[in-house]
Design an enzyme around this catalytic site. Structure first.
Site, short mmCIF file in Angstrom:
data_model
loop_
_atom_site.label_atom_id
_atom_site.label_comp_id
_atom_site.label_asym_id
_atom_site.label_seq_id
_atom_site.Cartn_x
_atom_site.Cartn_y
_atom_site.Cartn_z
N ASP A 158 -48.92 41.50 -10.17
CA ASP A 158 -48.52 41.87 -11.62
C ASP A 158 -50.15 41.14 -12.45
O ASP A 158 -49.04 39.71 -12.51
CB ASP A 158 -47.17 41.70 -11.59
CG ASP A 158 -46.95 42.22 -13.48
OD1 ASP A 158 -48.07 42.20 -13.98
OD2 ASP A 158 -45.54 42.35 -13.50
N SER A 185 -62.66 51.52 -22.61
CA SER A 185 -62.19 52.25 -23.17
C SER A 185 -62.77 53.12 -24.79
O SER A 185 -62.67 52.04 -25.53
CB SER A 185 -60.68 52.62 -23.62
OG SER A 185 -59.74 54.49 -24.32
N TYR A 188 -51.62 51.18 -28.01
CA TYR A 188 -53.43 50.53 -26.75
C TYR A 188 -54.24 50.19 -27.16
O TYR A 188 -55.13 49.05 -26.69
CB TYR A 188 -52.82 51.99 -26.22
CG TYR A 188 -54.11 52.10 -24.44
CD1 TYR A 188 -54.01 52.03 -23.83
CD2 TYR A 188 -55.31 52.55 -25.21
CE1 TYR A 188 -55.36 52.16 -22.35
CE2 TYR A 188 -56.25 52.98 -24.51
CZ TYR A 188 -56.10 52.83 -22.93
OH TYR A 188 -56.98 52.58 -22.17
N LYS A 217 -57.93 47.75 -25.82
CA LYS A 217 -58.99 47.84 -25.71
C LYS A 217 -59.94 46.46 -26.98
O LYS A 217 -60.73 47.10 -25.80
CB LYS A 217 -59.07 49.43 -25.10
CG LYS A 217 -58.01 49.75 -24.32
CD LYS A 217 -58.45 48.74 -22.70
CE LYS A 217 -57.68 49.61 -21.29
NZ LYS A 217 -58.54 49.58 -20.40
P1 NDP Z 1 -53.78 55.09 -13.57
O1 NDP Z 1 -52.18 55.22 -15.11
O2 NDP Z 1 -53.65 56.41 -12.48
O3 NDP Z 1 -53.57 53.64 -12.71
C1 NDP Z 1 -53.55 52.73 -13.13
C2 NDP Z 1 -53.70 51.27 -12.68
O4 NDP Z 1 -53.57 49.93 -13.11
C3 NDP Z 1 -53.10 51.44 -11.58
O5 NDP Z 1 -53.40 50.96 -10.18
C4 NDP Z 1 -51.69 50.41 -11.56
O6 NDP Z 1 -51.24 49.66 -10.51
C5 NDP Z 1 -52.53 48.94 -12.29
N1 NDP Z 1 -51.45 48.61 -12.99
C6 NDP Z 1 -50.51 48.73 -14.43
N2 NDP Z 1 -49.71 47.73 -14.90
C7 NDP Z 1 -50.09 46.69 -13.96
C8 NDP Z 1 -49.93 45.43 -13.31
N3 NDP Z 1 -48.72 44.85 -14.65
N4 NDP Z 1 -50.17 44.55 -12.50
C9 NDP Z 1 -51.11 45.17 -11.67
N5 NDP Z 1 -51.73 46.89 -12.11
C10 NDP Z 1 -50.94 47.23 -13.30
O7 NDP Z 1 -54.71 55.03 -14.80
P2 NDP Z 1 -55.94 54.80 -14.93
O8 NDP Z 1 -56.90 54.73 -13.40
O9 NDP Z 1 -56.38 55.89 -15.59
O10 NDP Z 1 -56.47 53.69 -15.41
C11 NDP Z 1 -56.95 52.68 -15.64
C12 NDP Z 1 -58.30 52.12 -16.35
O11 NDP Z 1 -58.71 52.94 -17.00
C13 NDP Z 1 -57.16 51.50 -17.44
O12 NDP Z 1 -57.40 50.35 -18.59
C14 NDP Z 1 -57.34 52.51 -18.77
O13 NDP Z 1 -56.90 51.74 -19.69
C15 NDP Z 1 -58.25 52.61 -18.63
N6 NDP Z 1 -58.96 54.28 -19.27
C16 NDP Z 1 -58.56 55.10 -19.30
C17 NDP Z 1 -58.07 56.17 -19.45
C18 NDP Z 1 -57.31 58.03 -19.27
O14 NDP Z 1 -58.01 58.14 -19.90
N7 NDP Z 1 -57.40 57.76 -17.36
C19 NDP Z 1 -59.60 56.75 -20.39
C20 NDP Z 1 -59.78 55.64 -20.82
C21 NDP Z 1 -60.08 54.11 -19.87
P3 NDP Z 1 -49.67 49.56 -10.21
O15 NDP Z 1 -48.76 50.12 -11.02
O16 NDP Z 1 -49.31 49.36 -8.96
O17 NDP Z 1 -49.40 48.37 -10.75
#
Ligand code: NDP
Length: 249
Positions: free
Chosen positions: A64, A144, A163, A167
């Site tokens: 985490d 982002s 959020y 960012k």
């Molecule tokens: P997902 O929800 O698919 O992925 C998010 C990932 O972050 C998961 O693997 C989750 O894993 C992990 N995560 C969240 N909290 C924690 C934590 N406390 N510790 C470790 N891992 C964590 O979304 P995205 O793939 O879209 O997001 C990835 C990145 O892209 C983010 O930073 C997001 O802000 C950014 N982004 C996304 C956009 C979109 O429209 N989708 C646009 C712009 C940026 P788990 O829950 O297993 O811990």
């Protein structure tokens, strides 16, 4: 990508979406990839889904990133098992909706701890590993468009109000790291990847329905990461902003 063969890339949030797409591309490109996330079952699913000859290059560790001690433990494990970190992809992130001025402070804190402090904890340890071993590594931030262009809150969709500051701060973190590394005479690169909407689990279904086909795929973002990594040692891609064609905000 020749110089990255068997080098170690750490990806936070590799259990889904953009992080998982980056893991697939980097493993296929010949890197050793360590996926960090809380959901280890999803990391294992990802590993199993890789072509058999690539599976041995995917490693996983429960972490985490909002908890500094867990990040310390994960990075110690990586140092011991794989010898150090050459590439870091700060990707883990969460969204919690609400009006910034009204939502519970603990929710805002959770966003900042994950999106901002999680990236800072990982960056400090990865940069330390690179400098100790005199490796010209690469620190990548999955930011982002909200972190560079801001966000116009929509009363009908408050998902990005709290959020956005997390960012924006990440934009500053990348720029400060870039300047500090230059001042230290380091050849470590920093890159921010700034996507607009991407079709992943973080985006609510109703937003996806509203966007229709005007949305990026996780692989589009992973390809941008791969491009930044594949540039020659003297070239630094500082920012890549990508939106789906037709995305207004
Ligand atoms: P997902 O929800 O698919 O992925 C998010 C990932 O972050 C998961 O693997 C989750 O894993 C992990 N995560 C969240 N909290 C924690 C934590 N406390 N510790 C470790 N891992 C964590 O979304 P995205 O793939 O879209 O997001 C990835 C990145 O892209 C983010 O930073 C997001 O802000 C950014 N982004 C996304 C956009 C979109 O429209 N989708 C646009 C712009 C940026 P788990 O829950 O297993 O811990």
């Amino acid at each position: 990508m020749d110089r990255w063969q068997n080098r170690v890339a750490v990806i936070s949030g590799a259990s889904s979406g953009i992080g998982a797409a980056c893991a697939r591309l980097l493993v296929a490109a010949g890197l050793q990839v360590v996926g960090l996330a809380r959901r280890t079952d999803r990391l294992e699913q990802l590993r199993q889904s890789l072509p058999e000859e690539q599976r041995k290059r995917f490693h996983q560790h429960k972490c985490d990133v909002s908890q500094e001690l867990q990040v310390d433990t994960a990075f110690e494990w990586i140092e011991k098992e794989l010898g150090g970190i050459d590439v870091l992809i700060n990707n883990a992130g969460i969204v919690l909706g609400g009006q910034l001025i009204d939502m519970p402070a603990k929710d805002i804190n959770n966003i900042l701890q994950t999106n901002l402090m999680g990236s800072i904890y990982c960056t400090k340890l990865a940069a330390g590993s690179m400098r100790r071993r005199q490796v010209a590594g690469h620190l990548i931030f999955v930011n982002s468009t909200a972190g560079v262009a801001g966000y116009k809150p929509d009363p009908a969709d408050e998902s990005l109000n709290a959020y956005t500051p997390s960012k924006f701060a990440l934009t500053a973190v990348q720029e400060i790291c870039r300047q500090e590394l230059i001042n230290q005479g380091s050849k470590i690169k920093t890159t921010s990847i700034n996507p607009g909407w991407v079709a992943t689990e973080i985006v609510p279904d109703e937003t996806k329905a509203k966007l229709g086909e005007v949305i990026l795929q996780a692989d589009d973002v992973a390809q941008a990461v791969l491009y930044a990594l594949s540039t020659p040692p003297h070239t630094q891609v500082e920012q890549i902003t990508l939106r789906a064609v037709g995305e207004y905000f």
